[in-house]
Design a protein around this motif. Structure first.
Motif, mmCIF file in Angstrom:
data_model
loop_
_atom_site.group_PDB
_atom_site.id
_atom_site.type_symbol
_atom_site.label_atom_id
_atom_site.label_comp_id
_atom_site.label_asym_id
_atom_site.label_seq_id
_atom_site.Cartn_x
_atom_site.Cartn_y
_atom_site.Cartn_z
ATOM 1 N N ILE A 71 1.984 31.137 28.166
ATOM 2 C CA ILE A 71 1.051 30.300 28.922
ATOM 3 C C ILE A 71 0.441 31.106 30.059
ATOM 4 O O ILE A 71 -0.753 31.006 30.333
ATOM 5 C CB ILE A 71 1.762 29.045 29.457
ATOM 6 C CG1 ILE A 71 2.349 28.247 28.295
ATOM 7 C CG2 ILE A 71 0.807 28.173 30.237
ATOM 8 C CD1 ILE A 71 3.181 27.076 28.703
ATOM 9 N N GLU A 124 -5.842 19.802 31.386
ATOM 10 C CA GLU A 124 -5.138 19.704 30.101
ATOM 11 C C GLU A 124 -4.969 18.241 29.697
ATOM 12 O O GLU A 124 -4.951 17.900 28.526
ATOM 13 C CB GLU A 124 -3.756 20.344 30.199
ATOM 14 C CG GLU A 124 -3.790 21.781 30.635
ATOM 15 C CD GLU A 124 -3.495 22.743 29.508
ATOM 16 O OE1 GLU A 124 -3.365 22.298 28.359
ATOM 17 O OE2 GLU A 124 -3.426 23.951 29.790
ATOM 18 N N SER A 140 -8.424 16.929 28.432
ATOM 19 C CA SER A 140 -8.779 17.458 27.113
ATOM 20 C C SER A 140 -7.683 17.157 26.080
ATOM 21 O O SER A 140 -7.737 17.629 24.955
ATOM 22 C CB SER A 140 -9.034 18.958 27.195
ATOM 23 O OG SER A 140 -7.837 19.636 27.463
ATOM 24 N N ARG A 141 -6.679 16.387 26.495
ATOM 25 C CA ARG A 141 -5.609 15.941 25.607
ATOM 26 C C ARG A 141 -4.814 17.085 24.997
ATOM 27 O O ARG A 141 -4.272 16.975 23.898
ATOM 28 C CB ARG A 141 -6.176 15.076 24.472
ATOM 29 C CG ARG A 141 -6.727 13.761 24.969
ATOM 30 C CD ARG A 141 -7.433 13.023 23.872
ATOM 31 N NE ARG A 141 -7.718 11.665 24.254
ATOM 32 C CZ ARG A 141 -6.838 10.672 24.156
ATOM 33 N NH1 ARG A 141 -5.645 10.903 23.673
ATOM 34 N NH2 ARG A 141 -7.168 9.459 24.524
ATOM 35 N N THR A 142 -4.760 18.199 25.700
ATOM 36 C CA THR A 142 -3.979 19.309 25.172
ATOM 37 C C THR A 142 -2.565 19.308 25.733
ATOM 38 O O THR A 142 -1.689 19.974 25.202
ATOM 39 C CB THR A 142 -4.647 20.652 25.511
ATOM 40 O OG1 THR A 142 -5.117 20.597 26.842
ATOM 41 C CG2 THR A 142 -5.797 20.925 24.579
ATOM 42 N N LYS A 185 0.024 17.958 23.394
ATOM 43 C CA LYS A 185 0.244 18.933 22.325
ATOM 44 C C LYS A 185 1.147 20.060 22.814
ATOM 45 O O LYS A 185 2.065 20.484 22.117
ATOM 46 C CB LYS A 185 -1.120 19.481 21.911
ATOM 47 C CG LYS A 185 -1.097 20.348 20.713
ATOM 48 C CD LYS A 185 -2.489 20.640 20.256
ATOM 49 C CE LYS A 185 -3.130 21.670 21.142
ATOM 50 N NZ LYS A 185 -4.505 21.972 20.717
ATOM 51 N N LEU A 186 0.853 20.486 24.042
ATOM 52 C CA LEU A 186 1.612 21.597 24.621
ATOM 53 C C LEU A 186 3.089 21.236 24.752
ATOM 54 O O LEU A 186 3.967 22.033 24.409
ATOM 55 C CB LEU A 186 1.024 21.905 26.002
ATOM 56 C CG LEU A 186 0.914 23.343 26.453
ATOM 57 C CD1 LEU A 186 0.282 24.201 25.377
ATOM 58 C CD2 LEU A 186 0.109 23.421 27.728
ATOM 59 N N VAL A 187 3.375 20.015 25.231
ATOM 60 C CA VAL A 187 4.778 19.658 25.439
ATOM 61 C C VAL A 187 5.497 19.402 24.129
ATOM 62 O O VAL A 187 6.720 19.367 24.100
ATOM 63 C CB VAL A 187 4.958 18.428 26.363
ATOM 64 C CG1 VAL A 187 4.554 18.752 27.761
ATOM 65 C CG2 VAL A 187 4.198 17.238 25.838
ATOM 66 N N SER A 188 4.760 19.246 23.025
ATOM 67 C CA SER A 188 5.476 19.054 21.764
ATOM 68 C C SER A 188 5.722 20.382 21.049
ATOM 69 O O SER A 188 6.188 20.394 19.923
ATOM 70 C CB SER A 188 4.731 18.057 20.867
ATOM 71 O OG SER A 188 3.441 18.502 20.590
ATOM 72 N N GLN A 189 5.407 21.485 21.716
ATOM 73 C CA GLN A 189 5.780 22.796 21.173
ATOM 74 C C GLN A 189 7.174 23.161 21.694
ATOM 75 O O GLN A 189 7.607 22.628 22.709
ATOM 76 C CB GLN A 189 4.773 23.871 21.615
ATOM 77 C CG GLN A 189 3.333 23.576 21.254
ATOM 78 C CD GLN A 189 3.129 23.288 19.784
ATOM 79 O OE1 GLN A 189 3.790 23.892 18.936
ATOM 80 N NE2 GLN A 189 2.261 22.343 19.468
ATOM 81 N N GLU A 241 5.960 10.476 32.995
ATOM 82 C CA GLU A 241 6.072 10.027 31.617
ATOM 83 C C GLU A 241 4.980 10.706 30.790
ATOM 84 O O GLU A 241 3.820 10.718 31.196
ATOM 85 C CB GLU A 241 5.880 8.505 31.542
ATOM 86 C CG GLU A 241 7.138 7.708 31.706
ATOM 87 C CD GLU A 241 8.028 7.761 30.476
ATOM 88 O OE1 GLU A 241 7.532 8.129 29.408
ATOM 89 O OE2 GLU A 241 9.217 7.438 30.605
ATOM 90 N N ILE A 242 5.367 11.232 29.648
ATOM 91 C CA ILE A 242 4.384 11.858 28.778
ATOM 92 C C ILE A 242 3.403 10.802 28.275
ATOM 93 O O ILE A 242 2.259 11.063 27.960
ATOM 94 C CB ILE A 242 5.120 12.549 27.618
ATOM 95 C CG1 ILE A 242 5.613 13.902 28.085
ATOM 96 C CG2 ILE A 242 4.263 12.708 26.404
ATOM 97 C CD1 ILE A 242 4.554 14.814 28.593
ATOM 98 N N ARG A 243 3.861 9.562 28.241
ATOM 99 C CA ARG A 243 3.049 8.462 27.760
ATOM 100 C C ARG A 243 1.712 8.361 28.500
ATOM 101 O O ARG A 243 0.689 7.985 27.946
ATOM 102 C CB ARG A 243 3.836 7.148 27.943
ATOM 103 C CG ARG A 243 3.391 6.044 27.058
ATOM 104 C CD ARG A 243 3.383 6.562 25.641
ATOM 105 N NE ARG A 243 2.327 5.933 24.892
ATOM 106 C CZ ARG A 243 2.473 4.833 24.172
ATOM 107 N NH1 ARG A 243 3.625 4.256 24.101
ATOM 108 N NH2 ARG A 243 1.456 4.360 23.513
#
Lengths: 321, 250
Positions: free
Chosen positions: A7, A93, A96-98, A101-105, A317-319
């Motif tokens: 990153i 981030e 742009s809704r990334t 995605k990033l936290v699910s890596q 919360e990621i939500r």
């Protein structure tokens, strides 16, 4: 560690490619060069045919010339640099809704915030070091003096303090980028904090000291005790502002003739006499001792600020992403 | 296609304040199946997915995904489980290949391998010709396909797809469904897709679960649910009829 590195590399690339980085560094370099050439030429003019005094090199950074000194400029503009680099770090981030995605890596969640902060610090360091080197180079040509070991070490300490101080502002702006969804809101909030500390705290300090310990004229002039009390309250209050901490620390480090960070120095006749007889610069170590509390305070607020930022980000919360 | 159990939950519950988003969920997914997770908006589908990935902690109960507890070992889960969020986002100023490369790096895939995989998956989702175009200029369908490629870069065992076809045109939807279908058949990837587009789910899913207000009200193969709800005699049922029946009862 791997996540942070990846990153970090991407963030550095983003910074270098951004117009924002280009504009800020161009501005700082430009102002630095203009100030230095003005100050350098003034020094050149004044010292014609004279032996060069010691530690003259540092004057390039501290003497105000016609406008303001480089140190003052960084003191004023540095916070803006930190804010510009960080105010949209996280919410960009998010928008742009990334981020989800990033936290699910397979990376630790804190590597995101750590890498963002570290890349900002690295960029600040690059800009600062480059500018100081540029000014030094220009200064050597203009005044024909090569800095000695002591001058170089003072400059290095100056760069380190500035880096810490600007990182504090980077931390503030990243914190707001975690809290606020909109980049504009977080930029404005950071700017509000900046304005508060740079203008209102010093104003508030003088109002407060006037209210708590007013200085009144008596028949025998101003009472010294009263004056000291007034001064002490004003000083303590203004130390709340990181700006005061920073400017006191850097001016003392860069000006060896300054022997205290206080503005009011009360002296008896003998002290005054010895002062005029022994006008010698302080050794580097002594200067450092004077500003050690300031440096520690700056480190503390920077760490505290990043700590809060880290905590808020990890708890979110990621939500809501 | 009986396989190993790949997702298993035990009274999985998530509460946001006093509202229960997911209520005592018990579910079992076998390896290699295509599972459709249905329910109206706000039924708790996404919350469930987030718990499966360890991105949200359950209030009580346990989940086991590919053999690991996502709360305790999120790292192990995320290494082998892909997640395509609803309306996936990309770094718009980077091109398709750069986006994929970044995700590959985060998954510790070495340079050579990742380039090969990127080529392969771009080809599979039909984006080879657009690989150097900035993602900001991509259409909705292209973004969705790129999202699929991104999830598959890490060669997952299990993929969670959150509304994968929402906002796609009919042609795009068909291509997406074909792609999903072929993933399951050819690569033996378990697919768990959450959706409320019922006709699509009916086309590709082996089994479905229906979630309403945080409760799993039905689970099983579509024919079985039809048998239970609509009676045996009916041949040309649609999933929609079954779903509406459950929905009205809940």
């Amino acid at each position: 560690m791997h996540g942070i590195l990846t990153i970090f590399r991407k963030e550095m690339g983003d910074h270098f490619n951004s117009l924002r980085f280009l504009l800020i560094s161009a501005l700082i370099v430009m102002v630095g060069v203009i100030i230095t050439s003005m100050v350098g030429m003034a020094i050149q003019e004044e010292l014609k045919g004279m032996a060069k005094p010691t530690l003259i090199f540092l004057l390039l950074f501290t003497s105000t010339g016609k406008l303001f000194s480089f140190v003052q400029f960084i003191g004023f503009f540095g916070p803006l640099l930190g804010i510009f680099l960080g105010f949209d770090a996280i919410n960009r981030e998010r928008v742009s809704r990334t981020l989800s995605k990033l936290v699910s890596q397979p990376i630790f969640r804190d590597s995101i915030i750590n890498a963002k902060f570290l890349s900002g610090v690295a960029i600040i360091a690059i800009i600062l070091v480059a500018t100081v080197l540029l000014i030094s180079g220009l200064g050597i040509r203009l005044i024909g003096v090569v800095p000695g070991v002591e001058e170089v070490s003072r400059l290095i300490i100056y760069v380190v303090i500035s880096l810490l101080y600007i990182s504090f502002w980077l931390g503030i702006s990243i914190l707001f980028s975690v809290i606020f969804r909109s980049a504009a809101t977080s930029a404005l909030a950071s700017l509000a904090i900046w304005i508060f500390f740079s203008f209102f705290v010093s104003l508030g300090a003088s109002v407060l000291s006037d209210a708590v310990a007013p200085v009144t004229q008596t028949a025998s002039g101003v009472d010294a005790e009263m004056l000291i009390r007034h001064e002490r309250i004003q000083r303590l209050t203004s130390l709340v502002s990181p700006m005061t901490l920073y400017s006191e620390a850097t001016t003392t480090i860069l000006d060896p003739m300054r022997k205290t960070t206080r503005t009011l120095v009360l002296m008896g006749p003998l002290e005054r006499f010895s002062m005029s007889r022994f006008q010698n610069p302080l050794p580097l170590l002594e200067s450092i001792f004077i500003v050690i509390p300031h440096i520690i305070s700056i480190v503390a607020i920077t760490l505290l600020c990043f700590g809060i930022c880290y905590f808020v980000f990890m708890r979110q919360e990621i939500r809501t992403v | 296609m009986k396989g190993e159990i790949i997702v298993e939950t035990e009274d999985l519950t998530k509460k946001y304040g006093s509202r229960t988003a997911v209520d005592h969920l018990n579910i079992k997914i076998e390896e290699g199946e295509v599972f459709g997770f249905l329910g109206p908006n706000g039924a708790g589908k996404t919350t469930t997915l987030l718990m499966f990935l360890g991105l949200t902690e359950p209030t009580s109960g346990r989940a086991k995904v590919i053999g690991f507890d996502p709360t305790r070992e999120p790292f192990k889960v995320k290494e082998k489980v892909g997640y395509l969020p609803e309306n996936v986002g990309f770094y718009d100023d980077m091109d398709a290949r750069q986006n994929l490369r970044y995700i590959a790096r985060l998954n510790r895939i070495s340079g050579e391998v990742s380039e090969k995989r990127i080529d392969y998956w771009l080809e599979m989702v039909g984006l080879s010709d657009e690989s150097t175009k900035k993602v900001g200029a991509f259409s909705k369908g292209m973004r969705q396909r790129l999202g699929i490629a991104e999830v598959l870069i890490k060669e997952p065992k299990l993929v969670f797809l959150d509304e994968p076809t929402i906002g796609l045109d009919p042609d795009g939807t068909n291509r997406m469904l074909d792609l999903i279908h072929s993933l399951s058949r050819e690569k033996n990837i378990t697919l768990f897709l959450s959706s409320h587009l019922l006709d699509q789910v009916q086309r590709i899913c082996d089994r479905v679960g229906i979630m309403i207000n945080g409760n799993l009200v039905a689970i099983g193969p579509i024919e079985e649910l039809a048998k239970n709800k609509l009676g045996l005699d009916q041949q040309d049922y649609t999933l929609e009829e079954i779903y509406m029946k459950y929905f009205k009862e809940a």
